[in-house]
Design a protein around this motif. Structure first.
Motif, mmCIF file in Angstrom:
data_model
loop_
_atom_site.group_PDB
_atom_site.id
_atom_site.type_symbol
_atom_site.label_atom_id
_atom_site.label_comp_id
_atom_site.label_asym_id
_atom_site.label_seq_id
_atom_site.Cartn_x
_atom_site.Cartn_y
_atom_site.Cartn_z
ATOM 1 N N PHE A 134 -26.104 11.840 -3.385
ATOM 2 C CA PHE A 134 -24.746 11.933 -2.856
ATOM 3 C C PHE A 134 -23.734 11.440 -3.876
ATOM 4 N N ALA A 135 -24.003 10.289 -4.503
ATOM 5 C CA ALA A 135 -23.064 9.723 -5.473
ATOM 6 C C ALA A 135 -22.938 10.615 -6.702
ATOM 7 N N ALA A 136 -24.058 11.165 -7.161
ATOM 8 C CA ALA A 136 -24.008 12.054 -8.323
ATOM 9 C C ALA A 136 -23.190 13.290 -8.013
ATOM 10 N N ARG A 137 -23.377 13.839 -6.811
ATOM 11 C CA ARG A 137 -22.618 15.028 -6.423
ATOM 12 C C ARG A 137 -21.128 14.705 -6.315
ATOM 13 N N LEU A 138 -20.804 13.568 -5.695
ATOM 14 C CA LEU A 138 -19.392 13.202 -5.549
ATOM 15 C C LEU A 138 -18.758 12.927 -6.907
ATOM 16 N N ALA A 139 -19.531 12.357 -7.832
ATOM 17 C CA ALA A 139 -18.992 12.072 -9.163
ATOM 18 C C ALA A 139 -18.499 13.345 -9.844
ATOM 19 N N THR A 140 -19.137 14.479 -9.573
ATOM 20 C CA THR A 140 -18.695 15.741 -10.179
ATOM 21 C C THR A 140 -17.408 16.255 -9.548
ATOM 22 N N GLN A 141 -17.027 15.711 -8.384
ATOM 23 C CA GLN A 141 -15.838 16.175 -7.666
ATOM 24 C C GLN A 141 -14.644 15.235 -7.816
ATOM 25 N N LEU A 142 -14.857 14.067 -8.380
ATOM 26 C CA LEU A 142 -13.794 13.076 -8.488
ATOM 27 C C LEU A 142 -12.914 13.362 -9.698
ATOM 28 N N PRO A 143 -11.630 12.983 -9.629
ATOM 29 C CA PRO A 143 -10.713 13.260 -10.739
ATOM 30 C C PRO A 143 -11.063 12.437 -11.976
ATOM 31 N N PRO A 144 -10.668 12.922 -13.149
ATOM 32 C CA PRO A 144 -11.003 12.227 -14.398
ATOM 33 C C PRO A 144 -10.540 10.776 -14.431
ATOM 34 N N GLU A 145 -9.368 10.470 -13.824
ATOM 35 C CA GLU A 145 -8.879 9.089 -13.900
ATOM 36 C C GLU A 145 -9.822 8.118 -13.197
ATOM 37 N N LEU A 146 -10.518 8.592 -12.153
ATOM 38 C CA LEU A 146 -11.504 7.725 -11.505
ATOM 39 C C LEU A 146 -12.731 7.550 -12.391
ATOM 40 N N ARG A 147 -13.229 8.653 -12.961
ATOM 41 C CA ARG A 147 -14.427 8.558 -13.803
ATOM 42 C C ARG A 147 -14.144 7.817 -15.099
ATOM 43 N N ASN A 148 -12.890 7.844 -15.553
ATOM 44 C CA ASN A 148 -12.553 7.113 -16.778
ATOM 45 C C ASN A 148 -12.298 5.635 -16.528
ATOM 46 N N THR A 149 -12.014 5.283 -15.280
ATOM 47 C CA THR A 149 -11.774 3.881 -14.928
ATOM 48 C C THR A 149 -13.050 3.205 -14.463
#
Length: 518
Positions: A134-149
């Motif tokens: 679930f987390a891996a799938r959601l990570a692909t849907q989250l905006p770059p600012e979240l993944r960069n933070t």
């Protein structure tokens, strides 16, 4: 010489009654103290003020042994965004079974994605896909600012995925429970379900022994605290979708000093008991199906002008004559369970419509594929039913007698014709299960930081009003409403995702009562 104690007590009784009557109930007057013979009014104690939004904190300095698992994750999810990599680790937590308090070891599977180095834990429903997936799938849907933070961190909850998986229900009982007649209402029929659940619980007790009652939300909250310590951060930031919101509120009640920025993406209704919560799920599933049907008709989908009638007739036919399909036949119960899974993500609605249309023409393969994770292993992950059954029964002290289960089934099948029967059967699941020592705590702490709570108008698993009630009951809850459909809004609604992202990244609290379009 006779004793006079009783006569003295009798004489004092009227006086005591007068005093008690005069002092009954809390006083609304301020407390009075005396200092140097003068009266002074003592101010009433003020409730604790909400805590401010916690700082993000410095990047973690964790002691976990992370190893790259990008290719394995690609095999589960398919194509990944460019540059997104994954690593996996295992957390050792205290099992803390009722028979051996604060002893034993629970092995918890973890996954990590992103490049921000500040941990953000993402948690999903215990009855859905494993938390790491679930987390891996959601990570692909989250905006770059979240993944960069943040580093997005997923966790398989106890007894699910690769966290000491509970793979203990015999296949025959698993098929019987998931595929049970969704319109059964009489006591004799429901007794057959109870027998299947009893056999499942006996096998799980033999297989898991003392671990059986350690798979619950209360102890999983301590896994989150252990994860925080291993990550080396002062506070835990997290998103909890659906039923996982209850895990985060339990964590907040148990470890308030460890609470960082939390987002509850849908939540069970804390004002209703277990029966009321399941009833509201049936109501919400019916409501979501109507939204699906209207969308289907507007697109000219293969279910024709009246999808509800077609599906209702399909359920009725497959009660008596299951459809042939790979694995096990698709009967009425499997049709209903496939719909609940398919309705959870609006992006899969066209595929669900095609699967239902194929089933109407006698081909159950597509519906079987949708519901397969409930009853069959998916790669290294065990069937979803086992962990859902164990955790949900360990989380509630309610045990519904067989006659009451029959009454609920009759009522709900009439009121919620597609999903009421399957909902009532969840009340039967726990009939033979050991009763937990204590209920989960209610979310009532007034000294927590602001916590956004997102309600979804058409969620097949949670009534939107229940999430509203969670926001109202939490002293620091902040309500956001999404007028869309599906289970979970973060990553699906741009409006909600932006508001959640600003809160998590910048600490900007959304406006209470904010509404996002569908």
């Amino acid at each position: 010489m006779p004793r006079t104690t009783h006569r003295v007590g009798a004489a004092l009784l009227p006086l005591l009654l007068v005093i008690a009557a005069c002092s009954a109930g809390p006083s609304e007057r301020p407390a009075v103290a005396y200092h140097d013979g003068e009266q002074q009014v003592v101010p009433a104690p003020q409730p604790p003020k909400p805590a401010p939004v916690p700082p993000l904190g410095s990047p973690s300095d964790d002691s976990l042994n992370w190893e790259d698992c990008t290719e394995r994750t690609r095999g589960e999810l398919g194509d990944l965004p460019a540059g997104l990599t994954f690593s996996c680790a295992r957390l050792l937590s205290t099992l803390d079974a009722p028979e051996s308090p604060e002893r034993g070891t629970a092995r918890i599977a973890l996954i990590r994605a992103g490049s921000g180095h500040v941990p953000l834990v993402v948690l999903g429903d215990v009855g859905g896909e494993p938390g790491t997936t679930f987390a891996a799938r959601l990570a692909t849907q989250l905006p770059p600012e979240l993944r960069n933070t943040f580093d997005i961190i997923g966790m398989d909850r106890r007894g699910t995925g690769e966290s000491d998986p509970a793979d203990c229900v015999p296949p025959a009982q698993r098929d019987a429970i998931v595929g049970f007649d969704p319109r059964a209402t009489d006591r004799t029929a429901l007794d057959r379900l109870l027998e299947s659940v009893l056999q499942a619980s006996q096998e799980c007790l033999l297989d898991l022994d003392e671990r059986l009652q350690a798979y619950d939300t209360w102890r999983t909250a301590s896994d989150l605290e252990e994860l925080r310590l291993e990550l080396g951060v002062p506070r835990l930031h997290a998103i909890g979708r659906g039923e996982a919101a209850r895990l985060l509120t339990t964590f907040a009640e148990r470890f308030p000093g460890s609470v960082g920025r939390l987002v509850l993406d849908g939540a069970p209704d804390p004002t209703r008991d277990s029966i009321g919560q399941v009833e509201s799920q049936a109501q919400s599933a019916e409501q979501t199906f109507d939204t699906f049907a209207a969308d289907c008709v507007s697109r000219g989908c293969p279910l024709g002008p009246d999808p509800r009638k077609l599906v209702s007739d399909l359920v009725e036919r497959t009660r008596a004559t299951p459809l042939l399909a790979p694995g096990s036949p698709v009967n009425g119960g499997r049709v209903v369970q496939a719909m609940l899974l398919g309705l959870s993500d609006r992006a899969t609605w066209p595929a669900l419509a095609e699967a239902l249309a194929a089933a109407d023409h006698g081909d159950g393969a597509k519906l079987a594929a949708i519901s397969a994770p409930l009853v069959a292993p998916q790669g290294v992950n065990p069937p979803w039913l086992d962990g859902d059954l164990i955790t949900s029964c360990n989380d509630t002290t309610l045990r519904v007698p067989p006659q009451r289960s029959s009454e609920l089934a009759l009522d709900w099948v009439n009121r919620f014709p597609l999903f009421g029967g399957a909902a009532a059967q969840r009340m039967v699941w726990c009939g033979s299960w050991p009763v937990p020592q204590q209920p989960l705590p209610s979310p009532r702490r007034p000294d927590l930081p602001p916590i956004p709570v997102i309600s979804t108008a058409n969620d097949p698993l949670l009534l939107g009003m229940g999430s509203d009630h969670m926001a109202e009951q939490m002293p620091t809850g902040v309500l956001l409403r999404w007028q869309g459909a599906g289970h979970g809004a973060v990553g699906r609604s741009p409006c909600v995702t932006e508001a959640a992202s600003r809160f998590l990244v910048e600490g900007t609290v959304p406006t209470d009562g904010m509404v996002c379009p569908g």
